[in-house]
Design a protein around this motif. Sequence first.
Motif, PDB file in Angstrom:
ATOM      1  N   UNK A   3     -76.317 -42.129 -12.675  1.00 17.91           N
ATOM      2  CA  UNK A   3     -75.719 -41.904 -11.419  1.00 17.91           C
ATOM      3  C   UNK A   3     -74.401 -42.360 -11.026  1.00 17.91           C
ATOM      4  N   UNK A   4     -74.354 -43.295 -10.183  1.00 18.54           N
ATOM      5  CA  UNK A   4     -72.978 -43.868  -9.902  1.00 18.54           C
ATOM      6  C   UNK A   4     -72.922 -45.336 -10.532  1.00 18.54           C
ATOM      7  N   UNK A   5     -73.663 -45.719 -11.484  1.00 22.61           N
ATOM      8  CA  UNK A   5     -73.598 -47.015 -11.911  1.00 22.61           C
ATOM      9  C   UNK A   5     -72.333 -47.194 -12.859  1.00 22.61           C
ATOM     10  N   UNK A   6     -72.273 -48.491 -13.112  1.00 23.05           N
ATOM     11  CA  UNK A   6     -71.256 -48.661 -14.003  1.00 23.05           C
ATOM     12  C   UNK A   6     -71.316 -47.813 -15.402  1.00 23.05           C
ATOM     13  N   UNK A   7     -70.177 -47.923 -16.143  1.00 23.23           N
ATOM     14  CA  UNK A   7     -70.324 -47.086 -17.472  1.00 23.23           C
ATOM     15  C   UNK A   7     -70.212 -48.282 -18.417  1.00 23.23           C
ATOM     16  N   UNK A   8     -71.171 -48.565 -19.269  1.00 20.56           N
ATOM     17  CA  UNK A   8     -71.044 -49.142 -20.562  1.00 20.56           C
ATOM     18  C   UNK A   8     -70.952 -48.347 -21.935  1.00 20.56           C
ATOM     19  N   UNK A   9     -70.132 -49.063 -22.575  1.00 21.77           N
ATOM     20  CA  UNK A   9     -69.758 -48.476 -23.964  1.00 21.77           C
ATOM     21  C   UNK A   9     -69.981 -49.415 -24.940  1.00 21.77           C
ATOM     22  N   UNK A  10     -70.568 -49.018 -26.047  1.00 19.28           N
ATOM     23  CA  UNK A  10     -70.681 -50.196 -27.235  1.00 19.28           C
ATOM     24  C   UNK A  10     -70.202 -49.223 -28.257  1.00 19.28           C
TER      25      UNK A  10
ATOM     26  N   UNK B 286     -64.560 -54.536 -38.495  1.00 17.65           N
ATOM     27  CA  UNK B 286     -65.137 -55.746 -38.540  1.00 17.65           C
ATOM     28  C   UNK B 286     -66.651 -55.714 -38.776  1.00 17.65           C
ATOM     29  N   UNK B 287     -67.040 -54.428 -38.574  1.00 22.49           N
ATOM     30  CA  UNK B 287     -68.612 -54.396 -38.682  1.00 22.49           C
ATOM     31  C   UNK B 287     -69.403 -55.205 -37.569  1.00 22.49           C
ATOM     32  N   UNK B 288     -68.738 -55.167 -36.512  1.00 21.30           N
ATOM     33  CA  UNK B 288     -69.343 -56.093 -35.305  1.00 21.30           C
ATOM     34  C   UNK B 288     -69.216 -55.183 -34.013  1.00 21.30           C
ATOM     35  N   UNK B 289     -69.951 -55.467 -33.050  1.00 16.64           N
ATOM     36  CA  UNK B 289     -69.964 -54.593 -31.850  1.00 16.64           C
ATOM     37  C   UNK B 289     -69.082 -55.239 -30.937  1.00 16.64           C
ATOM     38  N   UNK B 290     -68.717 -54.284 -30.147  1.00 20.10           N
ATOM     39  CA  UNK B 290     -67.559 -54.431 -29.190  1.00 20.10           C
ATOM     40  C   UNK B 290     -68.252 -53.863 -27.709  1.00 20.10           C
ATOM     41  N   UNK B 291     -68.405 -54.305 -26.794  1.00 18.66           N
ATOM     42  CA  UNK B 291     -68.746 -53.833 -25.374  1.00 18.66           C
ATOM     43  C   UNK B 291     -67.966 -53.722 -24.497  1.00 18.66           C
TER      44      UNK B 291
ATOM     45  N   UNK C 137     -66.978 -52.457 -20.312  1.00 19.70           N
ATOM     46  CA  UNK C 137     -67.644 -51.972 -19.184  1.00 19.70           C
ATOM     47  C   UNK C 137     -66.512 -51.361 -18.262  1.00 19.70           C
ATOM     48  N   UNK C 138     -66.786 -50.284 -18.030  1.00 21.12           N
ATOM     49  CA  UNK C 138     -65.859 -49.239 -17.379  1.00 21.12           C
ATOM     50  C   UNK C 138     -64.219 -49.364 -18.014  1.00 21.12           C
ATOM     51  N   UNK C 139     -64.631 -49.190 -19.260  1.00 20.42           N
ATOM     52  CA  UNK C 139     -63.437 -49.114 -20.167  1.00 20.42           C
ATOM     53  C   UNK C 139     -62.582 -50.536 -20.315  1.00 20.42           C
ATOM     54  N   UNK C 140     -63.135 -51.609 -20.117  1.00 15.44           N
ATOM     55  CA  UNK C 140     -62.755 -52.860 -20.421  1.00 15.44           C
ATOM     56  C   UNK C 140     -63.588 -53.608 -21.138  1.00 15.44           C
ATOM     57  N   UNK C 141     -63.183 -54.086 -22.197  1.00 12.96           N
ATOM     58  CA  UNK C 141     -63.716 -55.096 -23.156  1.00 12.96           C
ATOM     59  C   UNK C 141     -64.222 -56.115 -22.485  1.00 12.96           C
ATOM     60  N   UNK C 142     -65.561 -56.580 -22.732  1.00 12.53           N
ATOM     61  CA  UNK C 142     -66.322 -57.693 -22.281  1.00 12.53           C
ATOM     62  C   UNK C 142     -66.508 -58.746 -23.295  1.00 12.53           C
ATOM     63  N   UNK C 143     -66.299 -60.080 -22.741  1.00 12.32           N
ATOM     64  CA  UNK C 143     -66.536 -61.139 -23.479  1.00 12.32           C
ATOM     65  C   UNK C 143     -67.944 -61.831 -23.405  1.00 12.32           C
TER      66      UNK C 143
END
Length: 821
Positions: free
Chosen positions: A510-517, A523-528, A530-536
Amino acid sequence: MKLSLLPWALLLLVTAPDPGPWPAAGAQGSCSHRCGVQDGPCSCHPTCFGLASCCSDIRDFCLEILPYSGSIMGGKDFVIQHLNWSNPTDSVICSFKESIQTRGFVDSSGRVHCVSPLLYETGRIPFTLSMDNGRSFPRSGTWLAVHPSKVSESEKSQLVNETRWQYYGTASAQGNLTLTWNTLALPTNSITVELWGYEETGKPYSQEWTAAWSYLYSLATSITNSGSFTFTPKPAPQDYQRWKVGALRIVNSKHHAGEKDVHALWSNEHALAWHLGDDFRADPVSWARAQCLAWEELEDQLPNFLEEVPDCPCTLAQARADSGRFQADYGCDIEHGSVCTYHPGAVHCVRSVQASPLYGSGQQCCYTAAGTQLLTADSTSGSTPDRGHDWGAPPYRVPPRVPGLSHWIYDVISFYYCCLWAPECSHYMQRRPSSDCHSYQPPRLASAFGDPHFVTFDGTNFTFNGRGEYVLLEASGTDLRLQARAQTRMTPEGSQDRGTGLTAVAVQEGNSDVVEVRLRDGAGALQVLLNQEVLSFKEQSWMDLKGMFLSVAAGDRVSVMLSSGAGLEVSVQGPFLSVAVLLPDRFLTHTRGLLGTLNDNPSDDFTLRSGQVLPPSASSRELFQFGADWAVENASSLLTYDSKFLVENFLLRPKHDPNFLPLFPEETTSSPSQESEAAKLCGDNNFCNFDVAATGSLSVGNATLLVHRQHLLRAQSLQPVVSCGWLAPPSNGHKEGMRYLVGSTVHFHCDSGYSLAGAEASTCQTDGTWSQPTPTCQRGRSSAVLLGVIFGGLAVVALVALVYVLLRRNKSNTAVWGSQP
């Protein structure tokens, strides 16, 4: 979410230098009042750093803060990064949600500080910053407000022996109480210790129902900031006794009593037993009993929230696997030692992730070490649903939706009244009965992993190793969209494989936030994002977002829990991402994409956008065309393009690369030695064998093997289980057995002085019914006693008969002797 990246990306490719971590030199324009905006002579959008298109002043106006999170109780001092002010000033004002203002300051080093306000909600709170005493607010950022129980213990003051605080005044708790804290967390010489009370007033479920924290009184003023305070509690004056739940706050003594939104340390919220009046101390049990009965009377006047909370999973395995709808209860978590204070006998409890739609209520489900659900009908250790969901629910500020605190008012303090301070727990359990799992339906599972391989919701297995961006899932009704990016693997020798794997996954409902992983480069590690901004996630591993909750475990697994009950888990497996999707039954017949049509019919899982269906026997080349048909379109893409590489290879090129020719399963060839090693590793697992052949890497094959086994294990855990529902014990008797699933048997017994009328046992049958109803225990002697009476009576009769015969014989003999001369 509409994207306007394309025209600017085209311009950037012509004009932008190589991507760098800082704003491009000479960029024109300003980010004042423009944070998040892409169009214009320069960008203030988070993607601009990788695209080298940022306005030169982005760091001054689009604020980064440290720390970035704190309790909803407020009082957290945070520093604006990259913004230095030449002279100390007190003209700093921080405005949260455009309506709540706190006073900030500039310290002697030129760093700008804000203080988080007292809030009644969790999640990302927008704030703006004024450096001119409120005349203008051109700078903006985001503050993360978190549930009080998710705040680090180092950020709180500690109630030493907290149980004693909450039992103070009862027979076992008297004397002094002690409060401790970290003096470095509140740098001042003199402090004041205050008591604050929490309440929810007004008619329940009306517009007048409000939540409020109130300053009550100070326990100590202007004392040395030593890190410890000990006192002997005195009964509270009559005017303050209506507050039963509260917390202590420590502030700098320069602030006036009860001043809001200043730098402070809060204790845990707790039952204010130590604060209550003389009537409580004189007779705690009678006082608590009266409170319990009053709560019970109020509960009977309120709507029945139990009708809309979800049913519990039947087993511990189901509860842990159904991660889209249920998450571990931090008060009883098997992964953190199973410290189940209020549920002894349980090893793990889960709570429903989403609050119920109408009343904002929550479900709790607890399980024994054997995996059996623990019910309050059998034990006071059973799970209890909540009128106020512990994690709260939007719009949050409205009771009973305030995170943590509404739960205290309507579910926890009443537990103290009825179960801890008075022996009236039956009253509580009757109004907070455990839900059994009689109508629980586990979610459906689909997965994508490896090179990449897909297992649809209806269980179809196939391989599609295209290069590009593809629709994994679209679902009507909730407008759920799940998209993924697939790229080739670079071998250790520097060449590219002919297979691909998932490197990014994005979701929106729907109109929720967009989360991308996504995989972080090299690095073989995940980056998350939120609405195209990297989260810490350095401070918080759980975030309340718009339309979803987000959780990160150990840096290698991300869980997204959507408001519909759908769940997404993304993890790192070998060189690629692994994706697991959970959908509740509401999605039946509403899905399409690479994860298939959820309708319990595997034959139509290969449905093209046009509606044409490929047969289950389709060749790998035909399935390649099926996958290509589900390529993402730029206008609806959820994925982020924040580097020159991503723009050039995925934004400006076809979403499905028509020039990439993968290795198809029937074309794989391996050397005899590799075939032998693969057979030893993979056995008959086709996914593993294919990935070893396609990549030449046993480690890649092993990663695929492990994740496929995890999928199969989870699918097994989510198999439906037949439950016959709770079976009552007989009145004046008891039962053995608390498991009510198919094949389980419950045995019945009567108390002394009662006899059993009916079956001694009942077994849960495959049709969900019990083989026998609960028997009755009838007053009278038990069968053993009755048999003893019968046989004893027979023995007496036999003895009497024997004596009679002997007497008759003796009489006869006497008559003969008497007739002799």
